[in-house]
Design a protein around this motif. Structure first.
Motif, PDB file in Angstrom:
ATOM      1  N   GLN A 148       0.856  -1.180   0.000  1.00  0.00           N
ATOM      2  CA  GLN A 148       0.000   0.000   0.000  1.00  0.00           C
ATOM      3  C   GLN A 148       0.898   1.238   0.000  1.00  0.00           C
ATOM      4  O   GLN A 148       1.686   1.422   0.931  1.00  0.00           O
ATOM      5  CB  GLN A 148      -0.899   0.016   1.248  1.00  0.00           C
ATOM      6  N   PRO A 149       0.821   2.067  -1.013  1.00  0.00           N
ATOM      7  CA  PRO A 149       1.679   3.263  -1.012  1.00  0.00           C
ATOM      8  C   PRO A 149       1.295   4.205   0.127  1.00  0.00           C
ATOM      9  O   PRO A 149       0.115   4.377   0.436  1.00  0.00           O
ATOM     10  CB  PRO A 149       1.416   3.894  -2.381  1.00  0.00           C
ATOM     11  N   ARG A 150       2.312   4.746   0.780  1.00  0.00           N
ATOM     12  CA  ARG A 150       2.070   5.685   1.890  1.00  0.00           C
ATOM     13  C   ARG A 150       1.985   7.098   1.336  1.00  0.00           C
ATOM     14  O   ARG A 150       2.729   7.482   0.451  1.00  0.00           O
ATOM     15  CB  ARG A 150       3.208   5.596   2.902  1.00  0.00           C
ATOM     16  N   GLY A 151       1.100   7.862   1.914  1.00  0.00           N
ATOM     17  CA  GLY A 151       0.964   9.253   1.506  1.00  0.00           C
ATOM     18  C   GLY A 151       0.200   9.387   0.209  1.00  0.00           C
ATOM     19  O   GLY A 151      -0.284   8.416  -0.367  1.00  0.00           O
ATOM     20  N   ALA A 152       0.121  10.583  -0.256  1.00  0.00           N
ATOM     21  CA  ALA A 152      -0.608  10.869  -1.489  1.00  0.00           C
ATOM     22  C   ALA A 152       0.366  10.901  -2.656  1.00  0.00           C
ATOM     23  O   ALA A 152       1.511  11.319  -2.516  1.00  0.00           O
ATOM     24  CB  ALA A 152      -1.318  12.210  -1.374  1.00  0.00           C
ATOM     25  N   VAL A 153      -0.096  10.475  -3.789  1.00  0.00           N
ATOM     26  CA  VAL A 153       0.704  10.515  -5.009  1.00  0.00           C
ATOM     27  C   VAL A 153       0.232  11.719  -5.813  1.00  0.00           C
ATOM     28  O   VAL A 153      -0.941  11.800  -6.199  1.00  0.00           O
ATOM     29  CB  VAL A 153       0.542   9.209  -5.812  1.00  0.00           C
ATOM     30  N   GLU A 154       1.128  12.639  -6.008  1.00  0.00           N
ATOM     31  CA  GLU A 154       0.799  13.860  -6.736  1.00  0.00           C
ATOM     32  C   GLU A 154       1.262  13.731  -8.179  1.00  0.00           C
ATOM     33  O   GLU A 154       2.319  13.178  -8.457  1.00  0.00           O
ATOM     34  CB  GLU A 154       1.494  15.066  -6.094  1.00  0.00           C
ATOM     35  N   GLU A 155       0.471  14.237  -9.072  1.00  0.00           N
ATOM     36  CA  GLU A 155       0.862  14.225 -10.469  1.00  0.00           C
ATOM     37  C   GLU A 155       1.873  15.329 -10.710  1.00  0.00           C
ATOM     38  O   GLU A 155       1.848  16.364 -10.057  1.00  0.00           O
ATOM     39  CB  GLU A 155      -0.355  14.420 -11.368  1.00  0.00           C
TER      40      GLU A 155
END
Length: 154
Positions: free
Chosen positions: A107-114
């Motif tokens: 599960q990726p931690r944090g938000a993924v920003e474009e």
């Protein structure tokens, strides 16, 4: 065929505790032979003792000897017994089984920003190597860790 044959043997090729063979002249125990004239028959009983609902399979082989020319030949058949009940017939699945989709445990931690990816550390010219001196773990600490006594480490 119009020749007389001898039934020499009859046995299960795959041992299965569920099945047992029996007959009057003990051909299934390899103790006797039975002469079969054209058109006659010989009865061999197959007993099936089951404890669970399942499908049981085993091959059975018959060994014959032609009396006219003395040649031996075999006939192999496959027995299949399905043990079920009314309840098992009622609860069969409505659709065939399909495997669920593979879900990654990561599960990726944090938000993924474009946006634009940052440069990797090896591309920015910085050295990633940091020399560290060797560290000797004290014997007492090593002993506690090997014994799994992590709570006793202070």
């Amino acid at each position: 065929n119009s020749n007389t044959v001898d039934l020499n043997r009859c046995e299960l090729l795959k041992r299965c505790k569920v099945f047992s063979l029996s007959d009057k002249r003990k051909v299934t125990q390899a103790m006797n032979k039975v002469q079969l004239l054209p058109g006659c028959s010989y009865t061999i009983e197959l007993n099936c003792k089951v404890r669970y609902f399942n499908r049981y399979r085993t091959p059975i082989a018959f060994e014959f000897k032609n009396q006219a020319d003395g040649l031996t030949f075999h006939i192999v058949r496959f027995l299949s017994v399905t043990v079920s009940s009314d309840i098992t017939a009622m609860i069969v699945p409505e659709t065939p089984y399909t495997k669920p989709p593979i879900i990654s445990k990561y599960q990726p931690r944090g938000a993924v920003e474009e946006g634009v990816r940052p440069l990797f550390s090896n591309q920015d010219g910085l050295s990633a190597k940091l020399p560290l001196p060797d560290y000797k773990v004290p014997n007492e600490l090593r002993s506690l860790l090997n014994k799994g006594k992590v709570n006793e480490i202070s």
